[in-house]
Design a protein around this motif. Structure first.
Motif, PDB file in Angstrom:
ATOM      1  N   GLU A 293       0.834  -1.193   0.000  1.00 45.76           N
ATOM      2  CA  GLU A 293       0.000   0.000   0.000  1.00 45.76           C
ATOM      3  C   GLU A 293       0.874   1.250   0.000  1.00 45.76           C
ATOM      4  O   GLU A 293       0.603   2.217  -0.713  1.00 45.76           O
ATOM      5  N   VAL A 294       1.946   1.220   0.788  1.00 44.13           N
ATOM      6  CA  VAL A 294       2.858   2.356   0.853  1.00 44.13           C
ATOM      7  C   VAL A 294       3.501   2.591  -0.516  1.00 44.13           C
ATOM      8  O   VAL A 294       3.631   3.731  -0.965  1.00 44.13           O
ATOM      9  N   ILE A 295       3.869   1.506  -1.187  1.00 46.17           N
ATOM     10  CA  ILE A 295       4.478   1.653  -2.507  1.00 46.17           C
ATOM     11  C   ILE A 295       3.510   2.351  -3.467  1.00 46.17           C
ATOM     12  O   ILE A 295       3.879   3.282  -4.173  1.00 46.17           O
ATOM     13  N   GLU A 296       2.258   1.924  -3.441  1.00 47.75           N
ATOM     14  CA  GLU A 296       1.283   2.560  -4.330  1.00 47.75           C
ATOM     15  C   GLU A 296       1.099   4.036  -3.986  1.00 47.75           C
ATOM     16  O   GLU A 296       1.017   4.889  -4.865  1.00 47.75           O
ATOM     17  N   LYS A 297       1.044   4.328  -2.676  1.00 42.84           N
ATOM     18  CA  LYS A 297       0.851   5.725  -2.260  1.00 42.84           C
ATOM     19  C   LYS A 297       2.057   6.579  -2.602  1.00 42.84           C
ATOM     20  O   LYS A 297       1.929   7.709  -3.061  1.00 42.84           O
ATOM     21  N   LEU A 298       3.228   6.040  -2.352  1.00 40.40           N
ATOM     22  CA  LEU A 298       4.463   6.779  -2.590  1.00 40.40           C
ATOM     23  C   LEU A 298       4.592   7.154  -4.066  1.00 40.40           C
ATOM     24  O   LEU A 298       5.067   8.233  -4.407  1.00 40.40           O
ATOM     25  N   SER A 299       4.133   6.270  -4.927  1.00 30.46           N
ATOM     26  CA  SER A 299       4.264   6.537  -6.353  1.00 30.46           C
ATOM     27  C   SER A 299       3.352   7.681  -6.796  1.00 30.46           C
ATOM     28  O   SER A 299       3.532   8.251  -7.850  1.00 30.46           O
ATOM     29  N   ARG A 300       2.367   8.005  -5.944  1.00 28.47           N
ATOM     30  CA  ARG A 300       1.388   9.037  -6.335  1.00 28.47           C
ATOM     31  C   ARG A 300       1.610  10.371  -5.638  1.00 28.47           C
ATOM     32  O   ARG A 300       0.809  11.288  -5.785  1.00 28.47           O
ATOM     33  N   GLY A 521       4.420   8.943   5.458  1.00 25.77           N
ATOM     34  CA  GLY A 521       5.331   9.508   6.454  1.00 25.77           C
ATOM     35  C   GLY A 521       6.702   8.902   6.251  1.00 25.77           C
ATOM     36  O   GLY A 521       6.851   7.690   6.241  1.00 25.77           O
ATOM     37  N   ILE A 522       7.699   9.749   6.040  1.00 27.29           N
ATOM     38  CA  ILE A 522       9.044   9.240   5.765  1.00 27.29           C
ATOM     39  C   ILE A 522       9.988   9.722   6.852  1.00 27.29           C
ATOM     40  O   ILE A 522      10.135  10.917   7.068  1.00 27.29           O
ATOM     41  N   ALA A 523      10.611   8.761   7.559  1.00 24.17           N
ATOM     42  CA  ALA A 523      11.529   9.138   8.632  1.00 24.17           C
ATOM     43  C   ALA A 523      12.952   8.944   8.148  1.00 24.17           C
ATOM     44  O   ALA A 523      13.271   7.957   7.504  1.00 24.17           O
ATOM     45  N   ILE A 524      13.799   9.914   8.479  1.00 29.60           N
ATOM     46  CA  ILE A 524      15.187   9.823   8.040  1.00 29.60           C
ATOM     47  C   ILE A 524      16.066   9.432   9.221  1.00 29.60           C
ATOM     48  O   ILE A 524      15.912   9.954  10.317  1.00 29.60           O
ATOM     49  N   GLY A 525      16.950   8.461   8.970  1.00 28.06           N
ATOM     50  CA  GLY A 525      17.926   8.058   9.987  1.00 28.06           C
ATOM     51  C   GLY A 525      17.297   7.671  11.296  1.00 28.06           C
ATOM     52  O   GLY A 525      17.713   8.109  12.358  1.00 28.06           O
ATOM     53  N   ALA A 526      16.278   6.840  11.235  1.00 30.06           N
ATOM     54  CA  ALA A 526      15.525   6.549  12.448  1.00 30.06           C
ATOM     55  C   ALA A 526      16.103   5.394  13.246  1.00 30.06           C
ATOM     56  O   ALA A 526      15.556   5.019  14.263  1.00 30.06           O
ATOM     57  N   ALA A 527      17.245   4.846  12.781  1.00 27.03           N
ATOM     58  CA  ALA A 527      17.833   3.724  13.513  1.00 27.03           C
ATOM     59  C   ALA A 527      18.006   4.120  14.973  1.00 27.03           C
ATOM     60  O   ALA A 527      18.650   5.117  15.277  1.00 27.03           O
ATOM     61  N   ASP A 530      12.724   4.381  17.952  1.00 31.39           N
ATOM     62  CA  ASP A 530      11.650   3.410  17.753  1.00 31.39           C
ATOM     63  C   ASP A 530      10.331   4.033  17.322  1.00 31.39           C
ATOM     64  O   ASP A 530       9.639   3.498  16.471  1.00 31.39           O
ATOM     65  N   VAL A 531      10.001   5.172  17.915  1.00 26.49           N
ATOM     66  CA  VAL A 531       8.720   5.807  17.589  1.00 26.49           C
ATOM     67  C   VAL A 531       8.675   6.145  16.108  1.00 26.49           C
ATOM     68  O   VAL A 531       7.709   5.842  15.411  1.00 26.49           O
ATOM     69  N   ALA A 532       9.761   6.723  15.624  1.00 31.36           N
ATOM     70  CA  ALA A 532       9.812   7.095  14.217  1.00 31.36           C
ATOM     71  C   ALA A 532       9.736   5.853  13.338  1.00 31.36           C
ATOM     72  O   ALA A 532       9.031   5.826  12.339  1.00 31.36           O
ATOM     73  N   MET A 533      10.453   4.785  13.738  1.00 35.60           N
ATOM     74  CA  MET A 533      10.436   3.573  12.923  1.00 35.60           C
ATOM     75  C   MET A 533       9.044   2.971  12.856  1.00 35.60           C
ATOM     76  O   MET A 533       8.656   2.413  11.845  1.00 35.60           O
ATOM     77  N   GLU A 534       8.314   3.088  13.966  1.00 34.98           N
ATOM     78  CA  GLU A 534       6.973   2.507  13.968  1.00 34.98           C
ATOM     79  C   GLU A 534       5.951   3.397  13.271  1.00 34.98           C
ATOM     80  O   GLU A 534       5.055   2.909  12.596  1.00 34.98           O
ATOM     81  N   THR A 535       6.069   4.709  13.451  1.00 37.37           N
ATOM     82  CA  THR A 535       5.070   5.620  12.892  1.00 37.37           C
ATOM     83  C   THR A 535       5.226   5.791  11.388  1.00 37.37           C
ATOM     84  O   THR A 535       4.238   5.868  10.676  1.00 37.37           O
ATOM     85  N   ALA A 536       6.461   5.851  10.942  1.00 34.68           N
ATOM     86  CA  ALA A 536       6.692   6.179   9.537  1.00 34.68           C
ATOM     87  C   ALA A 536       6.275   5.027   8.625  1.00 34.68           C
ATOM     88  O   ALA A 536       6.256   3.876   9.028  1.00 34.68           O
ATOM     89  N   ASP A 537       5.940   5.384   7.386  1.00 32.58           N
ATOM     90  CA  ASP A 537       5.625   4.370   6.373  1.00 32.58           C
ATOM     91  C   ASP A 537       6.899   3.959   5.650  1.00 32.58           C
ATOM     92  O   ASP A 537       7.006   2.865   5.129  1.00 32.58           O
ATOM     93  N   VAL A 538       7.823   4.912   5.582  1.00 34.42           N
ATOM     94  CA  VAL A 538       9.089   4.656   4.911  1.00 34.42           C
ATOM     95  C   VAL A 538      10.190   5.127   5.841  1.00 34.42           C
ATOM     96  O   VAL A 538      10.070   6.183   6.462  1.00 34.42           O
TER      97      VAL A 538
END
Lengths: 620, 74
Positions: A293-300, A521-527, A530-538
């Motif tokens: 689903e994220v892939i389809e959304k991201l493409s749009r 939602g795209i999180a950068i450098g979220a390693a 945890d919150v960012a890794m869970e909330t973000a789609d990418v």
């Protein structure tokens, strides 16, 4: 028979089919020919029939059932060659398909293979080898070159170059020394480390990434859900159609062939193969994408909203320039480093870091330091009094700033923070500090425009002036300033109204609500966040903003690939249908074309895996 | 209720996955089965009083698919 591998069975059946074909062409339907055809049909068709029957017990009519009916029908009407050919083609098709499918899944599998399998720990001075599951927080790990690190931790001793590509997608080894953080699943290419484990087992960043990627593969895209619903009614409908055809035309060949060509194999596999290849390809490039689903959304995505601090900028202040008056830059920096030795202010951290970068590391500390709130510090060093701080500090002490005033104004105009250093008589230097823009930020914005993203917008809590400077430098289309986190959510919604689909790119600090509100939602450098890794789609691993462009490109490629596959599958089925109705397409030809179409769909999807090699631009 | 994840042999068509899923749905003692096509895995809950791991495995193997490993989720 069960002991024979699939491969052996495929070979046996292939030989039988070839022999029977030759006999068929030379001595025609001799009893021996028929016998060989029947054996071949039994070996290849047995499992198909078995699966069809067991599925029927649960009232499921699948492809196996279609093929079984067709084969039994062919045997009844004496078309032994057709029966042998259809079962053979179905078997070999199935075999080749699972082999190619493995390939679309391989980049994910190679990621999972990176999971460490042993860990060497030092307990009471004795080294012993443990399974990674038995590791506990606080244990001391000993890691040698070539070994995979089994826990997240902090370096206690030693230095090493570490290949962090499993976490960041970055192939160039990174240098690590005492006090630095290392990650499970990364590999020491050279050096030797003693590490204290801070996270073990399922809590390590690597384990979390693996878990997310695993979950992502089967998070279904809307298109896939539609196709699945469709195929549930499709197969029974085909059986009905075939029956009706027989009743009307009394042509049993045509009715049986219909069953085979109507198998929805290529259609049902079209979406999942493209998705899994796209997720694998992304993961290889340091991008975690959470499902179809994220892939389809991201493409749009139509508009991209960036958080400024930590996303467009590095998120921590660093020294951008040095001005020394009447002394060398190194001497000036040394005085500043010593003056800031006790301070934990971000500006002090930036100065000390710059010192370290230039090889100025000293254990010296300021004498009699006196901190003046909001202004700076006065201290003694080698018998001289020094002042370090902002303009107000120097104005208060009546120190002439003439020598530096021009530089101070220039830096302030650039929105940099100027830290002034002086003696009790005169200014001796100036250090300009700023939260630097990421090197790749400008290029990323430019590439997004090229990709047809209509607006790139920046959100920041900073003042208008700072925001304007950054927006101008990066050539952003719009910017919003003095925003609080809740304002950012509102701003995202506003963009959604204006442009439709919006991606929000943030570092996950203070902006989780915006990550959740945006379409993607795209999180950068979220390693480690945890919150960012869970909330973000990418999740863009390894602090690489450049991956954003890759992520969007891969998603578009995947969606295009999916559409090609769906179109191709339907076109093949339609062509075959016409062929059957006009005559000329036999059971075995129908099966051959059908199996080939499934294979082509899978092979088409593997093209997504080659994305990295075809990249036309380079971003740091 | 026990919660397990089973790793199956590579599933080569999405319809196989759908087939296993509906078969498990109709099996007594099994709750919320989910067959994941891309990872070739099955997630499900089962009631140990009605069915055991072997019972679940045999439903799947009767459909023609082998299971490689079973992991319990706590």
């Amino acid at each position: 028979m069960k002991k024979l591998s699939k491969k052996t069975l495929v070979i046996i059946v292939s030989v039988l089919v070839v022999i029977s074909y030759i006999l068929h062409k030379t001595i025609a339907y001799h009893p021996i020919t028929i016998a060989i055809m029947l054996v071949s049909t039994a070996i290849a068709g047995g499992p198909i029939l078995r699966r069809a029957v067991s599925a029927l017990r649960y009232r499921i009519v699948g492809i196996d059932a279609l093929v079984s009916i067709a084969v039994i029908g062919a045997l009844i009407i004496g078309e032994y060659w057709e029966a042998a050919a259809v079962t053979f083609l179905f078997m070999i098709g199935d075999y080749l398909e699972s082999r190619t499918l493995e390939k679309t899944r391989s980049s994910l599998k190679s990621l999972m293979d990176l999971a460490p399998d042993t860990a060497r720990v030092r307990i009471d001075g004795v080294e012993q080898t443990l399974s990674p599951e038995d590791l506990k927080k606080g244990m001391v790990l000993v890691i040698k070159p070539g070994e995979r690190i089994a826990a997240d931790g902090v370096v206690l001793e030693g230095t090493a170059y570490i290949d962090q590509s499993s976490i960041t997608g970055e192939p160039v080894p990174v240098f690590k020394e005492v006090g630095e953080q290392i990650f499970s699943g990364t590999i020491i290419t050279s050096g030797y480390l003693i590490v204290e484990a801070t996270q073990v087992g399922e809590s390590t960043t690597f384990a979390k990434i693996l878990h997310l990627v695993e979950e992502a593969q089967d998070a279904k895209a809307p298109t896939q859900k539609f196709i699945e619903r469709f195929s549930r009614y499709y197969t029974p409908a085909i059986i009905a159609l075939s029956l009706i055809t027989y009743l009307i035309t009394r042509d049993i060949h045509m009715a049986l062939t219909l069953l085979v060509i109507a198998c929805p194999g290529a259609l049902v596999i079209s979406v999942p193969v493209s998705i899994v290849a796209a997720i694998g390809s992304s993961a290889k490039n340091g991008i975690l994408v959470k499902g179809g689903e994220v892939i389809e959304k991201l493409s749009r995505v139509q508009a991209a909203a960036f958080d400024k601090t930590g996303t467009l900028t590095e998120g921590r202040p660093s020294v951008v320039s040095l001005h020394a008056y009447g002394m060398s830059e190194e001497d000036l920096l040394r005085i500043a480093v010593i003056g800031e030795a006790y301070s934990e202010h971000p500006l002090a951290t930036a100065i000390i870091k710059e010192g370290a970068n230039r090889g100025i590391v000293t254990a010296e500390v300021p004498e009699n330091p006196e901190y003046i709130q909001g202004k700076g510090v006065r201290f003694m060093l080698e018998g001289e009094t020094y002042l370090l701080g902002n303009r107000a500090l120097f104005e208060d002490n009546g120190i002439d700033m003439k020598a530096a005033i021009k530089d101070i104004q220039t830096e302030e105009h650039e929105r940099n923070t100027a830290v002034i250093i002086g003696t009790s008589e005169k200014v001796i230097g100036l250090i300009a500090i700023a939260d630097k823009l990421r090197e790749e930020a400008f290029e990323v914005i430019r590439q997004l425009k090229k990709l047809g993203i209509r607006k790139s917008v920046m959100f920041t809590g900073d003042s208008k002036g700072t925001a304007e400077t950054v927006a101008h430098t990066l050539q952003l289309d719009e910017f919003r300033y003095e925003l609080l986190p809740e304002h950012k959510v509102e701003a995202v919604k506003e963009l959604q109204k204006k442009y439709g689909s919006v991606a929000f790119i943030g570092d996950g600090i203070n902006d989780a609500p915006s990550l959740a509100t945006a379409d993607v939602g795209i999180a950068i450098g979220a390693a480690g966040n945890d919150v960012a890794m869970e909330t973000a789609d990418v999740v863009l691993l390894g602090q690489k903003l450049g991956s954003l462009v890759d992520a969007i490109s891969i998603s578009r490629m995947a969606v295009r690939n999916m559409k090609q596959n769906i179109f191709f599958a339907i076109a093949v089925a339609a062509t075959l249908l016409i062929g059957v109705l006009l005559g000329g397409v036999t059971l075995s030809i129908g099966m051959l074309v059908h199996e080939l179409s499934v294979l082509l769909v899978i092979i088409n999807a593997t093209r997504i895996l080659r994305f990295a090699k075809r990249k036309k631009y380079t971003i740091l | 209720m026990k919660n397990i994840v089973m790793q199956l042999e590579t599933l080569s068509c999405p319809t196989c996955a759908a087939k296993i899923e509906s078969a498990l749905k109709k099996t007594a003692g099994v709750k919320d089965p989910e067959v994941l096509f891309n990872t070739s895995r099955v997630k499900l809950y089962f009631d140990p009083k009605i069915i055991d791991e072997e019972g679940v495995k045999s439903v799947i193997s009767k459909l023609g698919y082998g299971s490689l490993s079973v992991k319990e989720i706590s």
